[in-house]
Motif scaffolding. Structure first.
Motif, PDB file in Angstrom:
ATOM      1  N   GLY A   1      30.727  16.450  31.221  1.00  0.00           N
ATOM      2  CA  GLY A   1      32.075  16.732  30.754  1.00  0.00           C
ATOM      3  C   GLY A   1      33.068  16.813  31.894  1.00  0.00           C
ATOM      4  O   GLY A   1      32.738  16.585  33.062  1.00  0.00           O
ATOM      5  N   PRO A   2      34.319  17.142  31.594  1.00  0.00           N
ATOM      6  CA  PRO A   2      35.342  17.216  32.637  1.00  0.00           C
ATOM      7  C   PRO A   2      35.121  18.356  33.618  1.00  0.00           C
ATOM      8  O   PRO A   2      35.618  18.316  34.744  1.00  0.00           O
ATOM      9  N   ARG A   3      34.377  19.392  33.192  1.00  0.00           N
ATOM     10  CA  ARG A   3      34.137  20.564  34.046  1.00  0.00           C
ATOM     11  C   ARG A   3      32.718  21.053  33.811  1.00  0.00           C
ATOM     12  O   ARG A   3      32.133  20.821  32.757  1.00  0.00           O
ATOM     13  N   TYR A   4      32.188  21.801  34.779  1.00  0.00           N
ATOM     14  CA  TYR A   4      30.820  22.315  34.658  1.00  0.00           C
ATOM     15  C   TYR A   4      30.752  23.678  33.984  1.00  0.00           C
ATOM     16  O   TYR A   4      29.671  24.297  33.919  1.00  0.00           O
ATOM     17  N   GLY A   5      31.885  24.150  33.445  1.00  0.00           N
ATOM     18  CA  GLY A   5      31.925  25.412  32.721  1.00  0.00           C
ATOM     19  C   GLY A   5      33.343  25.695  32.278  1.00  0.00           C
ATOM     20  O   GLY A   5      34.283  24.936  32.583  1.00  0.00           O
ATOM     21  N   PRO A   6      33.561  26.804  31.559  1.00  0.00           N
ATOM     22  CA  PRO A   6      34.926  27.190  31.155  1.00  0.00           C
ATOM     23  C   PRO A   6      35.794  27.393  32.400  1.00  0.00           C
ATOM     24  O   PRO A   6      35.406  28.114  33.323  1.00  0.00           O
ATOM     25  N   LEU A   7      36.969  26.788  32.413  1.00  0.00           N
ATOM     26  CA  LEU A   7      37.764  26.718  33.633  1.00  0.00           C
ATOM     27  C   LEU A   7      38.076  28.093  34.222  1.00  0.00           C
ATOM     28  O   LEU A   7      37.956  28.300  35.438  1.00  0.00           O
ATOM     29  N   ASP A   8      38.456  29.060  33.404  1.00  0.00           N
ATOM     30  CA  ASP A   8      38.826  30.371  33.933  1.00  0.00           C
ATOM     31  C   ASP A   8      37.644  31.098  34.561  1.00  0.00           C
ATOM     32  O   ASP A   8      37.830  31.975  35.397  1.00  0.00           O
ATOM     33  N   GLU A   9      36.437  30.730  34.175  1.00  0.00           N
ATOM     34  CA  GLU A   9      35.244  31.361  34.736  1.00  0.00           C
ATOM     35  C   GLU A   9      34.818  30.729  36.060  1.00  0.00           C
ATOM     36  O   GLU A   9      34.116  31.372  36.851  1.00  0.00           O
ATOM     37  N   ILE A  10      35.226  29.486  36.314  1.00  0.00           N
ATOM     38  CA  ILE A  10      34.696  28.762  37.476  1.00  0.00           C
ATOM     39  C   ILE A  10      35.751  28.416  38.523  1.00  0.00           C
ATOM     40  O   ILE A  10      35.386  28.027  39.642  1.00  0.00           O
ATOM     41  N   ALA A  11      37.044  28.569  38.193  1.00  0.00           N
ATOM     42  CA  ALA A  11      38.066  28.040  39.098  1.00  0.00           C
ATOM     43  C   ALA A  11      39.317  28.905  39.137  1.00  0.00           C
ATOM     44  O   ALA A  11      39.730  29.488  38.128  1.00  0.00           O
ATOM     45  N   TRP A  12      39.946  28.940  40.320  1.00  0.00           N
ATOM     46  CA  TRP A  12      41.280  29.503  40.485  1.00  0.00           C
ATOM     47  C   TRP A  12      42.293  28.365  40.346  1.00  0.00           C
ATOM     48  O   TRP A  12      42.229  27.387  41.084  1.00  0.00           O
TER      49      TRP A  12
END
Length: 218
Positions: free
Chosen positions: A122-133
């Motif tokens: 997918g576009p990300r390896y997890g929910p964005l708020d959990e994995i990225a600033w």
């Protein structure tokens, strides 16, 4: 450094609507971006706009990152990965990568995306708020490395916090010596923080949302 298994990754470029598949050998990649503390220890400088030992180093150009890789290799008794000719051009074309060297280097963008995805599609390896600033949760400031959940291979901050320099030219026929940036940063909207997003900049460009992480060949 984390061992990254061999594999294949399909890269894509939204601007040209082009995609291509790259086969990858196993390699090592840093679990997190280079911090200001490590950069200062190796390079003797603190170029970042906001200081903090555990913050990612930023305000570093592609050429700065290349020089750091060689300096770190020298300090650890490894063979530097890059040969830098002093031709006065500062365009990145005077840097040659010795693929046989065991020293530190920048990841290729295919290596970067392979590690970022960690087997996901997918576009990300997890929910964005959990994995990225990103702009929506960073309070519009850079954050310490490792503060968000890593992907399943153990890599932190692959998305968000700082964009990361990669080895590759972006599109030499159109953009000349511009190099690839990956990952999105603390000031970017959610759309930019995706595994496939590519950004480009001149190898001398420095700004407060661009850093890098290091790799090593096996």
């Amino acid at each position: 450094m984390i061992m990254v298994p061999p594999g294949a990754v399909t890269l894509s470029d939204r601007r040209t609507q082009r995609s291509w598949t790259v086969d990858l050998a196993g390699h090592r990649l840093a679990a997190q971006p280079v911090t200001q503390a490590l950069y200062a220890k190796v390079a003797g400088e603190r170029p970042s706009a906001v200081e903090g030992d555990a913050l990612p180093v930023e305000g570093v150009s592609w050429r700065d990152a290349v020089r750091f890789c060689n300096a770190l290799s020298d300090q650890e008794g490894l063979t530097p990965a890059y040969r830098i000719r002093d031709d006065g051009e500062d365009d990145g074309e005077d840097v040659e990568w010795d693929a046989r060297a065991d020293g530190y280097r920048l990841p290729t963008e295919a290596e970067w995306e392979h590690a970022c995805r960690a087997g996901t599609t997918g576009p990300r390896y997890g929910p964005l708020d959990e994995i990225a600033w990103h702009r929506g949760n960073s309070d519009e400031r850079i954050r310490e490395v490792g503060g968000k959940r890593p992907n399943s291979w153990g890599f932190h901050d692959m998305l968000g916090n700082v964009w990361e320099w990669c080895w590759d030219f972006y599109d030499p026929e159109v953009y000349g010596s511009y190099r690839v940036l990956r990952g999105g940063g603390w000031f970017d909207e959610r759309w930019s923080c995706r595994a496939s997003v590519r950004r480009r900049s001149h190898p001398t460009f420095r700004v407060d949302d661009v850093g890098f992480r290091v790799a090593r060949s096996l």
